[in-house]
Design a protein around this motif. Structure first.
Motif, PDB file in Angstrom:
ATOM      1  N   ASP A   1       0.825  -1.206   0.000  1.00 50.74           N
ATOM      2  CA  ASP A   1       0.000   0.000   0.000  1.00 50.74           C
ATOM      3  C   ASP A   1       0.863   1.262   0.000  1.00 50.74           C
ATOM      4  O   ASP A   1       0.538   2.254  -0.653  1.00 50.74           O
ATOM      5  CB  ASP A   1      -0.943   0.015   1.200  1.00 50.74           C
ATOM      6  CG  ASP A   1      -2.059  -1.009   1.084  1.00 50.74           C
ATOM      7  OD1 ASP A   1      -2.315  -1.495  -0.035  1.00 50.74           O
ATOM      8  OD2 ASP A   1      -2.676  -1.325   2.118  1.00 50.74           O
ATOM      9  N   ALA A   2       1.962   1.221   0.740  1.00 51.59           N
ATOM     10  CA  ALA A   2       2.869   2.370   0.783  1.00 51.59           C
ATOM     11  C   ALA A   2       3.504   2.599  -0.590  1.00 51.59           C
ATOM     12  O   ALA A   2       3.616   3.737  -1.049  1.00 51.59           O
ATOM     13  CB  ALA A   2       3.939   2.170   1.848  1.00 51.59           C
ATOM     14  N   GLU A   3       3.905   1.520  -1.264  1.00 50.35           N
ATOM     15  CA  GLU A   3       4.491   1.649  -2.605  1.00 50.35           C
ATOM     16  C   GLU A   3       3.483   2.237  -3.588  1.00 50.35           C
ATOM     17  O   GLU A   3       3.826   3.100  -4.404  1.00 50.35           O
ATOM     18  CB  GLU A   3       4.992   0.290  -3.093  1.00 50.35           C
ATOM     19  CG  GLU A   3       6.237  -0.181  -2.370  1.00 50.35           C
ATOM     20  CD  GLU A   3       6.618  -1.621  -2.676  1.00 50.35           C
ATOM     21  OE1 GLU A   3       5.845  -2.344  -3.354  1.00 50.35           O
ATOM     22  OE2 GLU A   3       7.700  -2.044  -2.222  1.00 50.35           O
ATOM     23  N   GLU A   4       2.246   1.777  -3.517  1.00 48.02           N
ATOM     24  CA  GLU A   4       1.204   2.315  -4.389  1.00 48.02           C
ATOM     25  C   GLU A   4       0.946   3.795  -4.083  1.00 48.02           C
ATOM     26  O   GLU A   4       0.734   4.594  -4.993  1.00 48.02           O
ATOM     27  CB  GLU A   4      -0.087   1.512  -4.240  1.00 48.02           C
ATOM     28  CG  GLU A   4      -0.003   0.116  -4.823  1.00 48.02           C
ATOM     29  CD  GLU A   4      -1.249  -0.726  -4.559  1.00 48.02           C
ATOM     30  OE1 GLU A   4      -2.296  -0.163  -4.199  1.00 48.02           O
ATOM     31  OE2 GLU A   4      -1.150  -1.951  -4.717  1.00 48.02           O
ATOM     32  N   THR A   5       0.982   4.144  -2.820  1.00 44.83           N
ATOM     33  CA  THR A   5       0.783   5.531  -2.425  1.00 44.83           C
ATOM     34  C   THR A   5       1.905   6.413  -2.957  1.00 44.83           C
ATOM     35  O   THR A   5       1.659   7.531  -3.422  1.00 44.83           O
ATOM     36  CB  THR A   5       0.679   5.648  -0.889  1.00 44.83           C
ATOM     37  OG1 THR A   5      -0.452   4.890  -0.462  1.00 44.83           O
ATOM     38  CG2 THR A   5       0.535   7.084  -0.444  1.00 44.83           C
ATOM     39  N   VAL A   6       3.135   5.917  -2.931  1.00 47.93           N
ATOM     40  CA  VAL A   6       4.262   6.677  -3.468  1.00 47.93           C
ATOM     41  C   VAL A   6       4.084   6.886  -4.972  1.00 47.93           C
ATOM     42  O   VAL A   6       4.286   7.994  -5.478  1.00 47.93           O
ATOM     43  CB  VAL A   6       5.609   5.993  -3.133  1.00 47.93           C
ATOM     44  CG1 VAL A   6       6.761   6.666  -3.868  1.00 47.93           C
ATOM     45  CG2 VAL A   6       5.861   6.006  -1.636  1.00 47.93           C
ATOM     46  N   SER A   7       3.671   5.855  -5.685  1.00 44.69           N
ATOM     47  CA  SER A   7       3.405   6.005  -7.117  1.00 44.69           C
ATOM     48  C   SER A   7       2.313   7.043  -7.366  1.00 44.69           C
ATOM     49  O   SER A   7       2.428   7.884  -8.270  1.00 44.69           O
ATOM     50  CB  SER A   7       2.981   4.668  -7.730  1.00 44.69           C
ATOM     51  OG  SER A   7       4.039   3.758  -7.699  1.00 44.69           O
ATOM     52  N   ASP A   8       1.260   6.985  -6.551  1.00 44.75           N
ATOM     53  CA  ASP A   8       0.182   7.969  -6.667  1.00 44.75           C
ATOM     54  C   ASP A   8       0.681   9.380  -6.342  1.00 44.75           C
ATOM     55  O   ASP A   8       0.207  10.365  -6.918  1.00 44.75           O
ATOM     56  CB  ASP A   8      -0.983   7.610  -5.740  1.00 44.75           C
ATOM     57  CG  ASP A   8      -1.712   6.341  -6.172  1.00 44.75           C
ATOM     58  OD1 ASP A   8      -1.526   5.902  -7.321  1.00 44.75           O
ATOM     59  OD2 ASP A   8      -2.469   5.788  -5.344  1.00 44.75           O
ATOM     60  N   THR A   9       1.650   9.460  -5.440  1.00 43.35           N
ATOM     61  CA  THR A   9       2.237  10.758  -5.080  1.00 43.35           C
ATOM     62  C   THR A   9       2.921  11.379  -6.290  1.00 43.35           C
ATOM     63  O   THR A   9       2.758  12.571  -6.566  1.00 43.35           O
ATOM     64  CB  THR A   9       3.247  10.598  -3.921  1.00 43.35           C
ATOM     65  OG1 THR A   9       2.552  10.088  -2.780  1.00 43.35           O
ATOM     66  CG2 THR A   9       3.925  11.912  -3.579  1.00 43.35           C
ATOM     67  N   TYR A  10       3.681  10.561  -7.030  1.00 40.89           N
ATOM     68  CA  TYR A  10       4.361  11.072  -8.218  1.00 40.89           C
ATOM     69  C   TYR A  10       3.346  11.536  -9.265  1.00 40.89           C
ATOM     70  O   TYR A  10       3.528  12.588  -9.891  1.00 40.89           O
ATOM     71  CB  TYR A  10       5.278  10.023  -8.832  1.00 40.89           C
ATOM     72  CG  TYR A  10       6.350   9.522  -7.894  1.00 40.89           C
ATOM     73  CD1 TYR A  10       6.896  10.329  -6.905  1.00 40.89           C
ATOM     74  CD2 TYR A  10       6.819   8.221  -7.990  1.00 40.89           C
ATOM     75  CE1 TYR A  10       7.872   9.859  -6.053  1.00 40.89           C
ATOM     76  CE2 TYR A  10       7.810   7.753  -7.149  1.00 40.89           C
ATOM     77  CZ  TYR A  10       8.329   8.571  -6.178  1.00 40.89           C
ATOM     78  OH  TYR A  10       9.292   8.109  -5.332  1.00 40.89           O
ATOM     79  N   LEU A  11       2.282  10.774  -9.437  1.00 43.14           N
ATOM     80  CA  LEU A  11       1.247  11.156 -10.398  1.00 43.14           C
ATOM     81  C   LEU A  11       0.608  12.480  -9.989  1.00 43.14           C
ATOM     82  O   LEU A  11       0.428  13.375 -10.816  1.00 43.14           O
ATOM     83  CB  LEU A  11       0.181  10.061 -10.509  1.00 43.14           C
ATOM     84  CG  LEU A  11      -1.018  10.386 -11.404  1.00 43.14           C
ATOM     85  CD1 LEU A  11      -0.587  10.591 -12.851  1.00 43.14           C
ATOM     86  CD2 LEU A  11      -2.059   9.269 -11.307  1.00 43.14           C
ATOM     87  N   LYS A  12       0.282  12.609  -8.714  1.00 41.58           N
ATOM     88  CA  LYS A  12      -0.346  13.838  -8.217  1.00 41.58           C
ATOM     89  C   LYS A  12       0.611  15.032  -8.374  1.00 41.58           C
ATOM     90  O   LYS A  12       0.177  16.130  -8.743  1.00 41.58           O
ATOM     91  CB  LYS A  12      -0.744  13.647  -6.752  1.00 41.58           C
ATOM     92  CG  LYS A  12      -1.480  14.786  -6.149  1.00 41.58           C
ATOM     93  CD  LYS A  12      -2.925  14.732  -6.512  1.00 41.58           C
ATOM     94  CE  LYS A  12      -3.692  15.738  -5.670  1.00 41.58           C
ATOM     95  NZ  LYS A  12      -5.063  15.834  -6.057  1.00 41.58           N
ATOM     96  N   ALA A  13       1.895  14.813  -8.102  1.00 42.27           N
ATOM     97  CA  ALA A  13       2.880  15.888  -8.290  1.00 42.27           C
ATOM     98  C   ALA A  13       2.931  16.283  -9.764  1.00 42.27           C
ATOM     99  O   ALA A  13       2.957  17.474 -10.095  1.00 42.27           O
ATOM    100  CB  ALA A  13       4.259  15.447  -7.799  1.00 42.27           C
ATOM    101  N   TRP A  14       2.924  15.302 -10.659  1.00 39.69           N
ATOM    102  CA  TRP A  14       2.957  15.562 -12.101  1.00 39.69           C
ATOM    103  C   TRP A  14       1.737  16.382 -12.523  1.00 39.69           C
ATOM    104  O   TRP A  14       1.848  17.296 -13.340  1.00 39.69           O
ATOM    105  CB  TRP A  14       3.011  14.246 -12.860  1.00 39.69           C
ATOM    106  CG  TRP A  14       3.077  14.405 -14.349  1.00 39.69           C
ATOM    107  CD1 TRP A  14       2.052  14.307 -15.246  1.00 39.69           C
ATOM    108  CD2 TRP A  14       4.233  14.710 -15.125  1.00 39.69           C
ATOM    109  NE1 TRP A  14       2.495  14.520 -16.516  1.00 39.69           N
ATOM    110  CE2 TRP A  14       3.842  14.772 -16.482  1.00 39.69           C
ATOM    111  CE3 TRP A  14       5.579  14.929 -14.806  1.00 39.69           C
ATOM    112  CZ2 TRP A  14       4.732  15.049 -17.509  1.00 39.69           C
ATOM    113  CZ3 TRP A  14       6.469  15.196 -15.843  1.00 39.69           C
ATOM    114  CH2 TRP A  14       6.040  15.254 -17.172  1.00 39.69           C
ATOM    115  N   GLN A  15       0.590  16.061 -11.935  1.00 38.52           N
ATOM    116  CA  GLN A  15      -0.643  16.776 -12.273  1.00 38.52           C
ATOM    117  C   GLN A  15      -0.702  18.165 -11.633  1.00 38.52           C
ATOM    118  O   GLN A  15      -1.396  19.042 -12.139  1.00 38.52           O
ATOM    119  CB  GLN A  15      -1.860  15.964 -11.822  1.00 38.52           C
ATOM    120  CG  GLN A  15      -2.034  14.676 -12.586  1.00 38.52           C
ATOM    121  CD  GLN A  15      -3.075  13.758 -11.971  1.00 38.52           C
ATOM    122  OE1 GLN A  15      -3.407  13.872 -10.783  1.00 38.52           O
ATOM    123  NE2 GLN A  15      -3.591  12.827 -12.757  1.00 38.52           N
TER     124      GLN A  15
END
Length: 186
Positions: A42-56
């Protein structure tokens, strides 16, 4: 690569921004998310989502501090994931303890209701923390923003775990009094 250079990559829509962000802040974001979620996947998925949100988010935002910007995104995403899993009794870690400790001086998000009220409460807490000595601010933020356990906080600041608990208790009591003075129901 420094933060300004990484932000410039985001602004230029260069995908190297994500690579550089992962290299510099991947471990940091993972630790923060994992403290909240207590689950590696879950933490790894959250980190990936963090990068996507930063990109957006970059642009239009241009963060002054990339580390704190990413921490805020990762923390919010991890809390959202934790809340959705809470009904299933997944997760655990420090979250139950952190929320229980804060219950004595802050209403739950469901009680607060509107997002506007929650933002005002956040500003009130920030104003309160600005009145506290630096060490108490840091201990409070480490516990309640970064969700660190009290042993890690004690080690970081050269304190005994019991002293960290006492400091947190005193700060929560002061916060409770401050919020009552500001007109909040606790």
């Amino acid at each position: 690569m420094n933060d300004n250079e990484i932000v410039a990559l985001y602004l230029a829509r260069d995908e190297q921004a994500l690579v550089r962000t992962e290299e510099k802040y991947g471990g940091y974001c993972f630790q923060l998310a994992n403290r909240i979620l207590n689950c590696r996947q879950d933490a790894e998925e959250t980190v990936s989502d963090t990068y996507l949100k930063a990109w957006q988010s970059i642009p239009p935002h241009k963060p002054a501090g990339l580390r704190l910007f990413l921490a805020k995104i990762a923390r919010n995403l991890a809390f959202d994931r934790w809340r959705s899993q809470n009904a299933q009794k997944r997760g655990g870690g420090q979250m139950f303890l952190v929320l229980e400790e804060l219950e004595e001086c802050i209403s739950t998000a469901q009680d607060v209701g509107a997002e506007l009220e929650a933002k005002e409460l956040t500003r009130a807490i920030a104003r309160f923390l600005d009145t506290q000595p630096e060490r108490e601010q840091n201990v409070f933020l480490r516990r309640y923003f970064f969700v660190e356990d009290t042993g890690a906080i004690a080690l970081r600041y050269g304190m005994k775990p019991a002293a960290v608990l006492k400091s947190l208790s005193r700060t929560r009591q002061k916060l409770k009094s401050y919020l009552i003075q500001e007109g909040y129901t606790v």
